[in-house]
Design a protein around this motif. Structure first.
Motif, PDB file in Angstrom:
ATOM      1  N   ARG A 207     -11.769   5.741  16.379  1.00 54.65           N
ATOM      2  CA  ARG A 207     -10.773   5.259  15.671  1.00 54.65           C
ATOM      3  C   ARG A 207     -10.431   3.921  16.520  1.00 54.65           C
ATOM      4  N   ARG A 208     -10.252   2.815  15.813  1.00 53.44           N
ATOM      5  CA  ARG A 208      -9.347   1.802  16.298  1.00 53.44           C
ATOM      6  C   ARG A 208      -8.210   1.866  16.893  1.00 53.44           C
ATOM      7  N   ILE A 209      -7.816   1.168  17.993  1.00 55.91           N
ATOM      8  CA  ILE A 209      -6.538   1.347  18.621  1.00 55.91           C
ATOM      9  C   ILE A 209      -5.690   0.033  18.286  1.00 55.91           C
ATOM     10  N   SER A 210      -4.480   0.197  18.205  1.00 51.84           N
ATOM     11  CA  SER A 210      -3.468  -1.131  17.850  1.00 51.84           C
ATOM     12  C   SER A 210      -2.772  -1.244  19.144  1.00 51.84           C
ATOM     13  N   PHE A 211      -2.422  -2.555  19.349  1.00 54.95           N
ATOM     14  CA  PHE A 211      -1.720  -3.132  20.590  1.00 54.95           C
ATOM     15  C   PHE A 211      -0.484  -3.623  19.822  1.00 54.95           C
ATOM     16  N   GLU A 212       0.663  -3.454  20.419  1.00 55.41           N
ATOM     17  CA  GLU A 212       2.124  -4.164  19.767  1.00 55.41           C
ATOM     18  C   GLU A 212       2.274  -5.281  21.117  1.00 55.41           C
ATOM     19  N   TYR A 213       2.498  -6.408  20.471  1.00 55.21           N
ATOM     20  CA  TYR A 213       2.826  -7.350  21.442  1.00 55.21           C
ATOM     21  C   TYR A 213       3.853  -8.067  21.271  1.00 55.21           C
ATOM     22  N   THR A 214       5.152  -7.776  21.734  1.00 50.57           N
ATOM     23  CA  THR A 214       6.321  -8.625  21.281  1.00 50.57           C
ATOM     24  C   THR A 214       6.389  -9.946  22.078  1.00 50.57           C
TER      25      THR A 214
ATOM     26  N   SER B 109       4.673   7.453   1.521  1.00 52.35           N
ATOM     27  CA  SER B 109       3.166   7.764   1.685  1.00 52.35           C
ATOM     28  C   SER B 109       2.742   7.434   3.178  1.00 52.35           C
ATOM     29  N   ASN B 110       3.535   6.680   3.837  1.00 53.18           N
ATOM     30  CA  ASN B 110       3.287   6.521   5.351  1.00 53.18           C
ATOM     31  C   ASN B 110       4.330   6.833   6.318  1.00 53.18           C
ATOM     32  N   ILE B 111       4.073   7.108   7.411  1.00 54.05           N
ATOM     33  CA  ILE B 111       5.167   7.285   8.514  1.00 54.05           C
ATOM     34  C   ILE B 111       4.804   6.559   9.686  1.00 54.05           C
ATOM     35  N   VAL B 112       5.611   6.050  10.705  1.00 57.75           N
ATOM     36  CA  VAL B 112       5.317   5.376  11.750  1.00 57.75           C
ATOM     37  C   VAL B 112       6.550   6.032  12.662  1.00 57.75           C
ATOM     38  N   LEU B 113       6.135   6.489  13.786  1.00 55.51           N
ATOM     39  CA  LEU B 113       7.112   6.773  14.558  1.00 55.51           C
ATOM     40  C   LEU B 113       7.104   5.663  15.589  1.00 55.51           C
TER      41      LEU B 113
ATOM     42  N   TYR C 200       0.817  -1.214  -0.003  1.00 59.46           N
ATOM     43  CA  TYR C 200      -0.278   0.029  -0.002  1.00 59.46           C
ATOM     44  C   TYR C 200       0.902   1.209  -0.059  1.00 59.46           C
ATOM     45  N   GLY C 201       2.182   1.035  -0.230  1.00 58.21           N
ATOM     46  CA  GLY C 201       2.781   2.498  -0.159  1.00 58.21           C
ATOM     47  C   GLY C 201       4.272   2.401   0.453  1.00 58.21           C
ATOM     48  N   ASN C 202       4.963   3.280   0.279  1.00 52.94           N
ATOM     49  CA  ASN C 202       6.500   3.354   0.969  1.00 52.94           C
ATOM     50  C   ASN C 202       6.279   3.966   2.496  1.00 52.94           C
ATOM     51  N   THR C 203       6.577   3.297   3.408  1.00 50.43           N
ATOM     52  CA  THR C 203       6.649   3.767   4.790  1.00 50.43           C
ATOM     53  C   THR C 203       8.174   3.910   5.332  1.00 50.43           C
ATOM     54  N   VAL C 204       8.305   5.031   5.999  1.00 47.34           N
ATOM     55  CA  VAL C 204       9.451   5.264   6.816  1.00 47.34           C
ATOM     56  C   VAL C 204       9.033   5.086   8.151  1.00 47.34           C
ATOM     57  N   CYS C 205       9.955   4.552   8.893  1.00 49.45           N
ATOM     58  CA  CYS C 205       9.940   4.463  10.323  1.00 49.45           C
ATOM     59  C   CYS C 205      11.026   5.486  11.048  1.00 49.45           C
TER      60      CYS C 205
ATOM     61  N   ILE D 210      -0.337   8.289   9.200  1.00 53.12           N
ATOM     62  CA  ILE D 210       0.799   8.428  10.361  1.00 53.12           C
ATOM     63  C   ILE D 210       0.557   7.768  11.671  1.00 53.12           C
ATOM     64  N   THR D 211       1.428   6.826  11.981  1.00 54.29           N
ATOM     65  CA  THR D 211       1.011   6.186  13.256  1.00 54.29           C
ATOM     66  C   THR D 211       2.125   6.615  14.272  1.00 54.29           C
ATOM     67  N   ILE D 212       1.595   6.731  15.664  1.00 51.34           N
ATOM     68  CA  ILE D 212       2.478   7.080  16.686  1.00 51.34           C
ATOM     69  C   ILE D 212       2.480   5.831  17.545  1.00 51.34           C
ATOM     70  N   SER D 213       3.641   5.358  18.288  1.00 51.57           N
ATOM     71  CA  SER D 213       3.678   4.102  18.916  1.00 51.57           C
ATOM     72  C   SER D 213       4.208   4.864  20.102  1.00 51.57           C
ATOM     73  N   THR D 214       3.423   4.220  21.201  1.00 53.69           N
ATOM     74  CA  THR D 214       3.916   4.651  22.761  1.00 53.69           C
ATOM     75  C   THR D 214       4.062   3.515  23.448  1.00 53.69           C
ATOM     76  N   CYS D 215       4.759   3.655  24.499  1.00 55.30           N
ATOM     77  CA  CYS D 215       4.957   2.673  25.617  1.00 55.30           C
ATOM     78  C   CYS D 215       3.664   2.873  26.395  1.00 55.30           C
ATOM     79  N   GLY D 216       2.944   3.774  26.474  1.00 59.79           N
ATOM     80  CA  GLY D 216       1.761   4.247  27.299  1.00 59.79           C
ATOM     81  C   GLY D 216       1.984   5.179  28.412  1.00 59.79           C
ATOM     82  N   LEU D 217       2.318   6.401  27.453  1.00 60.16           N
ATOM     83  CA  LEU D 217       2.366   7.472  28.644  1.00 60.16           C
ATOM     84  C   LEU D 217       1.199   8.088  28.716  1.00 60.16           C
ATOM     85  N   VAL D 218       0.152   7.497  29.490  1.00 57.16           N
ATOM     86  CA  VAL D 218      -1.223   7.630  29.795  1.00 57.16           C
ATOM     87  C   VAL D 218      -1.536   9.305  29.890  1.00 57.16           C
ATOM     88  N   ASP D 219      -0.515   9.948  30.593  1.00 51.56           N
ATOM     89  CA  ASP D 219      -0.834  11.564  30.771  1.00 51.56           C
ATOM     90  C   ASP D 219      -0.921  12.270  29.710  1.00 51.56           C
TER      91      ASP D 219
END
Ligand code: SAH
Length: 342
Positions: A250-257, A150-154, A99-104, A187-196
């Motif tokens: 919006r739907r939210i994503s969870f990453e699970y390593t 076309s896509n950016i992931v932080l 679906y396009g080029n992404t940069v992380c 654009i996707t922002i990934s966080t370890c969960g800084l709830v504040d």
């Protein structure tokens, strides 16, 4: 030192242009040039010489120095190591998807969250990146590869919500129609969960995709691998996620390593499914990228598939992250770590 013009919001540039006796539309012209990886203000061919001189006196055009580049022979993924003006180094990755080029991209030089499996945190935080340094990763990669992004992931080095001021500035700049004009949905922002920081994020950027790094379904386990869980335990993260979904629609994503023998058995998946039930979400399973210093072992692809099946059967939307660039320095942050830099 001169201010970096790439870190200016369009309205800030407009103010500067007007205060210096030029017409407002000149700011738009200047702004659009900043996305073309020009080296000098003199390259701005449609801008009057008088304005170019004033810009030269007051600003520099920030860029990044390429320190290393690796290209995967398997899938075309490219990893970049850039050096900043002060000698700090950061990593970014270019990936090709259907679906396009992404940069992380990275948001900090180093990280202070100290997640146990992650290469980026091993050396601690050196400093926050400026909005311009975040932006320049996209511009320079687009220039070097000759490809449109076309896509950016932080999701590179750093915790984006720990550098909210500069990250939000970057988002406003990259979104601007006169600049890169990238939609927040790309654009996707990934966080370890800084709830504040979630309220401000959902107010400022309700359309952005949010991914939360969960990696465990109980506090007892998450505490062991993610120190931030002691400040913001799982219940606070999930409560915020529910609030976020309700507020933004919006739907939210969870990453699970997946770490072998730690968070990858049936009980772990049952607990995860239970935690996320009734939440409009998606789980991204990531077989751990092994980082030799951590001693943690990956669950591997086969186990990831079994985990996905358990979740899917319980009605949880789950996929396995495609592993790209497996033949070039594995996990994020490893290129930088190899150089032993902060
Ligand atoms: N600080 C942010 C963004 C950077 S990390 C965050 O925590 O989300 C991006 C993602 O990569 C996170 O989900 C992180 O937990 C994951 N990650 C870090 N090191 C990893 C490794 N060695 N193997 C697999 N995933 C890893």
């Amino acid at each position: 030192m001169k201010e970096d013009i790439r870190g200016l919001l369009p309205n800030e540039l407009e103010d500067f242009v007007i205060v210096n006796g030029h017409k407002r539309f000149r700011a738009k012209q200047v702004f659009s040039w900043l996305y073309k990886d020009i080296k000098s203000f003199r390259d701005m061919t449609n801008v009057p010489k008088a304005l170019i001189s004033i810009l030269e006196e007051n600003f520099k055009i920030g860029s990044l120095t390429l320190a290393d580049r690796q290209i995967s022979k398997m899938d075309g993924t490219q990893k970049f190591l850039f050096e900043l003006d002060d000698g700090n180094q950061i990593e970014s990755v270019f990936m090709k998807y259907k679906y396009g080029n992404t940069v992380c991209i990275s948001t900090q030089a180093g990280c202070r969250m100290g997640c146990k499996f992650c290469a980026s945190g091993l050396l601690g935080l050196s400093r926050n990146l400026t909005a311009s340094e975040i932006l320049s990763q996209v511009i320079v990669i687009s220039k070097i590869t000759g490809e449109k992004i076309s896509n950016i992931v932080l999701m590179g080095t750093g915790e984006p919500l720990d550098n909210y001021v500069n990250v939000s500035k970057f988002l406003r700049i990259i979104h601007n129609p006169d600049g890169y004009n990238l939609s927040m949905r790309s654009i996707t922002i990934s966080t370890c969960g800084l709830v504040d920081k979630f309220d401000i994020l959902s107010n400022d950027f309700p359309q952005i995709n949010v991914a939360i790094s969960l990696h465990a379904a109980t506090d007892q386990k998450r505490n062991q691998i993610m120190p931030i869980n002691k400040k913001f335990p799982i219940s606070s993260v999930i409560d915020k996620a529910r609030e976020y979904v309700k507020k933004t629609g919006r739907r939210i994503s969870f990453e699970y390593t997946l770490v072998k023998g730690f968070n990858d058995d049936k009980k772990d998946m049952d607990a995860l499914a239970n935690l996320l039930k009734d939440l409009n979400c998606h789980v991204n399973l990531i077989p751990l990228n092994e980082v030799s210093q951590t001693g943690l072992i990956t669950s591997g692809r086969k186990r990831a598939e079994e985990c996905m099946e358990i979740l899917t059967k319980k009605g949880i939307n789950a996929t396995i992250r495609r592993q790209l660039g497996a033949d070039i320095d594995g996990a994020c942050g490893q290129l930088r770590l190899k150089q032993g830099v902060k």
